[in-house]
Scaffold this motif. Structure first.
Motif, short mmCIF file in Angstrom:
data_model
loop_
_atom_site.label_atom_id
_atom_site.label_comp_id
_atom_site.label_asym_id
_atom_site.label_seq_id
_atom_site.Cartn_x
_atom_site.Cartn_y
_atom_site.Cartn_z
N LYS A 247 3.70 -51.17 23.82
CA LYS A 247 4.69 -52.20 24.13
C LYS A 247 4.77 -52.43 25.64
O LYS A 247 4.91 -53.56 26.11
N LYS B 29 13.06 -50.57 16.53
CA LYS B 29 14.09 -51.40 15.91
C LYS B 29 15.13 -50.52 15.23
O LYS B 29 14.80 -49.55 14.58
N ASN C 52 7.21 -64.01 20.86
CA ASN C 52 8.07 -63.25 19.95
C ASN C 52 7.96 -63.77 18.52
O ASN C 52 7.97 -63.00 17.55
N LYS D 56 4.78 -62.41 16.87
CA LYS D 56 4.91 -61.02 16.44
C LYS D 56 5.73 -60.93 15.14
O LYS D 56 5.39 -60.15 14.24
N MET D 57 6.79 -61.73 15.07
CA MET D 57 7.62 -61.71 13.88
C MET D 57 6.85 -62.18 12.65
O MET D 57 6.91 -61.57 11.57
N VAL E 21 3.62 -62.10 12.15
CA VAL E 21 2.62 -61.09 11.78
C VAL E 21 3.29 -59.95 11.03
O VAL E 21 2.77 -59.46 10.01
N ASP E 22 4.44 -59.50 11.52
CA ASP E 22 5.15 -58.42 10.84
C ASP E 22 5.53 -58.82 9.41
O ASP E 22 5.53 -57.98 8.50
N GLU E 23 5.90 -60.09 9.21
CA GLU E 23 6.30 -60.57 7.89
C GLU E 23 5.11 -60.89 6.99
O GLU E 23 5.29 -61.21 5.81
N GLY E 24 3.90 -60.86 7.54
CA GLY E 24 2.72 -61.15 6.74
C GLY E 24 2.42 -62.63 6.61
O GLY E 24 1.53 -63.02 5.84
N TYR F 143 -5.17 -65.66 16.00
CA TYR F 143 -4.16 -65.78 14.95
C TYR F 143 -4.61 -66.85 13.96
O TYR F 143 -5.22 -67.87 14.35
#
Length: 701
Positions: free
Chosen positions: A446, A604, A678, A681-682, A684-687, A697
């Motif tokens: 990070k 988080k 941001n 990243k969100m 990607v985290d959610e798929g 991407y």
């Protein structure tokens, strides 16, 4: 043989007549001797009989005549017929010389091996190869296709043993066997042929060069030389050595390998050979001793910014002063880069530049990733000083706030570039980060990602708002932290200096994009004129001259050998203390501490676990100038950032680079790059997004 039949009787007649005219007593004595001679002649060896008969017959004839005269009336008339009769009989009785035998006499000596004497150069060469070279120097080989070119010059093909390549041949031994100089011999593979065949070329003895041009052609300009296909256009002698103007003779870019050239010219230190080149021409300076063994100290006048925005920072190899730009009077702030290993002189360079910024009213922020051990002298003399990787990244967060605030102010002023303002709305800000490579080695990803994001934003758009960024590190290999092309593009506008680095590979990689041919640049030695290999072997000690501060100023695709002005820690602090410390003053954003940075980067749930969403959002807004949940806020067209990202990727129809995707979404919604990042990243985290490659991407389908 016929001549003997004529001359011998005449001789015998004369002797007989002389004997006959002798007194009787003398004749009797001669006769006695003649008898003895006849007996000796009869018993002589064949090869001696002829000579003895020639003496014996006349003497015997005299005795016979003496007997005849005893019965006849003495007198000349009687003697003459008798002499004539005797001579006739002598001819009949004269012995014959034995015939020569046509058969050679048998010899008892041992028979000798006949010596073959070749009649031609080719035959001689073949014989020499068969009897000596092909036995001991190149075993199992033979010579074929000999082409004699006169004298000792020839070409031929060496044929190796059946089914095997030609063995390795020592040219020194081969030259000794052929009786030619080693430099006359060349072994060349035959294009398209088996390794079983090798071409041997023996040229005429090389003439010793008598001019500088001939020496260059012989030592350097050959097809396989350190400066292939070059000629000397001009040259001039200087007090320190000689300078050559070279030009490439074919259509290829000029290429000069300084290490190989030093070997050919018997130069012990390659940095005594300095090359500056463009596409097809080069200036080569050959120095008797190293031209930068010592330099003077910097002065206040050196560090005062001139009208063109430059300061004097050191001296080039030819004695000219090296000037580097701090600002661009017509383009705003500048970004710059300096690389060098520990002890190479980076700190001295940084001190001088920061002192120049103070003298010029430029605000300095300094980050020391090594915990305050690299640039300790600047503490208290600059507007902002941060130590350690986390402290530096916390300072970078505030730099991003400064960047955004300045951008907003200039937008309200409808000012496109700070250099266009008659009175700039804020002072120039220069940020120097020493040991920048340590950020790339930090274990927290990070931290690394945040530093990369901020630095790329500052380097991309900081110039027009008066923010310059300076990176100092072990090398310019920053691909894990920054886009390499971005570094080189911005380095060309400001300045880039490469000091001594640890390896040839690091040097080569650092120079890519700054110079056309990195091989033209020799790595700097730690010591100048120091210990040689002979000294190491024989254990000799020599005084060492440090090369600290020596390096290359990179500009216009050229690398100029130079050395930074000398200074000491005490002198550096005196320079830094001169004048006053420019500061930014009160800013519309809070100063980020290391503790605040750690809170932001904590996993988080640190604040959310307490159900305090408002507190977390408030902290993020203070830190970034926007709430954490801003990626889901709507733009001017009513779409959220996440929806806009998906829409841009769907329209593109293929994976996009992070940089291009962020720029497209930020332009579409008129939002900042950090918010889009941001959102990425969100998603990607959610798929809802995938990363098919580094920095790429795409939509899952």
């Amino acid at each position: 043989m016929r001549a003997r039949w004529i001359t011998t009787p005449i001789t015998a007649a004369g002797l007989t007549t002389a004997a006959a005219l002798m007194p009787p007593a003398a004749s009797l004595g001669a006769g006695a001797l003649g008898g003895i001679a006849l007996w000796a002649a009869a018993n002589s060896a064949p090869e001696k009989k002829i000579g003895r008969w020639r003496v014996a017959l006349p003497l015997a004839g005299a005795t016979a005549l003496e007997a005849v005269t005893a019965f006849a009336d003495p007198g000349l008339p009687t003697m003459l017929p008798a002499a004539a009769a005797w001579c006739g009989g002598t001819i009949l009785l004269w012995p014959r010389r034995p015939k020569r035998s046509t058969t050679a006499p048998a010899s008892t000596a041992p028979a000798e091996t006949p010596v073959r004497v070749p009649q031609t150069f080719e035959a001689f060469l073949v014989s020499l190869w068969e009897e000596h070279i092909g036995v001991s120097i190149a075993p199992g080989t033979r010579l074929a296709n000999i082409d004699h070119k006169g004298g000792t010059a020839f070409s031929a093909i060496i044929v190796g043993p059946a089914g095997q390549p030609v063995p390795k041949i020592d040219l020194r031994e081969l030259a000794a066997a052929l009786g030619v100089g080693q430099e006359c011999l060349k072994l060349r593979p035959i294009s398209g042929a088996s390794p079983n065949l090798v071409r041997l070329i023996c040229g005429p003895p090389a003439a010793q060069p008598t001019t500088l041009e001939e020496m260059w052609q012989l030592q350097a300009a050959g097809a396989n030389g350190p400066a292939p296909n070059t000629i000397i256009l001009d040259h001039k002698a200087t007090d320190a050595g000689v300078r050559l103007m070279l030009e490439r003779t074919d259509s290829e870019p000029i290429s000069i390998n300084t290490r190989r050239l030093a070997t050919r010219l018997d130069v012990d230190d390659p940095t005594r050979i300095v090359v500056e080149a463009d596409l097809t021409r080069a200036v080569v300076s050959l120095y008797d001793t190293h031209p930068l063994e010592s330099v003077r100290e910097a002065t206040i006048e050196d560090l005062t910014v001139a009208d063109d925005g430059t300061i004097a920072i050191g001296v080039a190899h030819d004695g000219t002063v090296i000037r580097i730009p701090l600002i661009d009077p017509t383009g705003g702030a500048l970004h710059s880069f300096a690389a060098g290993c520990t002890g190479s002189g980076k700190s001295v360079l940084a001190y001088l530049v920061i002192a120049a910024e103070r003298l010029s009213g430029i605000v300095s922020w300094v980050g020391d990733c090594q915990g305050g051990t690299s640039l300790p002298e600047v503490e208290g003399l600059v507007d902002r000083y941060a130590t350690g990787v986390e402290g530096v990244v916390a300072m970078l967060l505030d730099l991003r706030q400064e960047l955004r605030w300045r951008t907003a102010v200039m937008a309200q002023m409808k000012l496109g570039n700070i250099a266009d303002a008659a009175i700039p709305p804020f002072p120039y800000l220069s940020v120097s980060i020493d040991e920048f490579n340590m950020i790339g080695r930090h274990p927290d990803q990070k931290i690394r990602n945040l530093a990369r994001e901020i630095v790329e934003d500052v380097v991309s758009i900081g110039r027009k708002v008066g923010i310059g960024f300076r990176i100092l590190g072990q090398s310019l290999l920053l691909k894990d932290l920054l886009d390499s092309n971005l570094i080189r593009e911005q380095g060309r506008t400001g300045f880039a200096i490469l000091l001594r680095v640890m390896s040839e590979m690091t040097k080569r990689k650092s120079l890519e994009g700054f110079v056309e041919d990195p091989s033209l640049v020799s790595n700097i030695r730690r010591d100048l004129g120091g210990t040689t290999i002979d000294d190491v072997f024989y254990g000799r000690e020599k005084a060492r001259i440090s090369s600290a501060g020596m390096g290359y100023a990179l500009s216009d695709n050229r690398a100029v050998l130079m050395r930074v002005f000398h200074t000491t820690a005490k002198r550096a602090r005196a320079l830094l203390s001169h004048g006053y410390t420019p500061v930014l003053g009160e800013r519309p954003y809070p100063v980020t501490t290391v503790e605040a940075l750690r809170t932001l980067l904590a996993p988080k749930g640190t604040a959310a676990a307490r159900g305090d969403k408002a507190e977390e959002a408030k902290f993020a807004e203070d830190l970034h100038g926007e709430p954490l949940d801003q990626p889901e806020t709507a733009g001017d067209d009513g779409r959220s950032i996440a929806d806009a990202i998906v829409a841009v990727l769907a329209e593109e129809g293929e994976p996009m680079r992070r940089k291009d995707l962020i720029a497209a979404v930020a332009s579409l919604l008129d939002c900042n790059h950090g918010s889009v990042d941001n959102g990425l990243k969100m998603l990607v985290d959610e798929g809802r997004l995938i990363k098919p490659g580094r920095g790429m991407y795409a939509l899952p389908n």
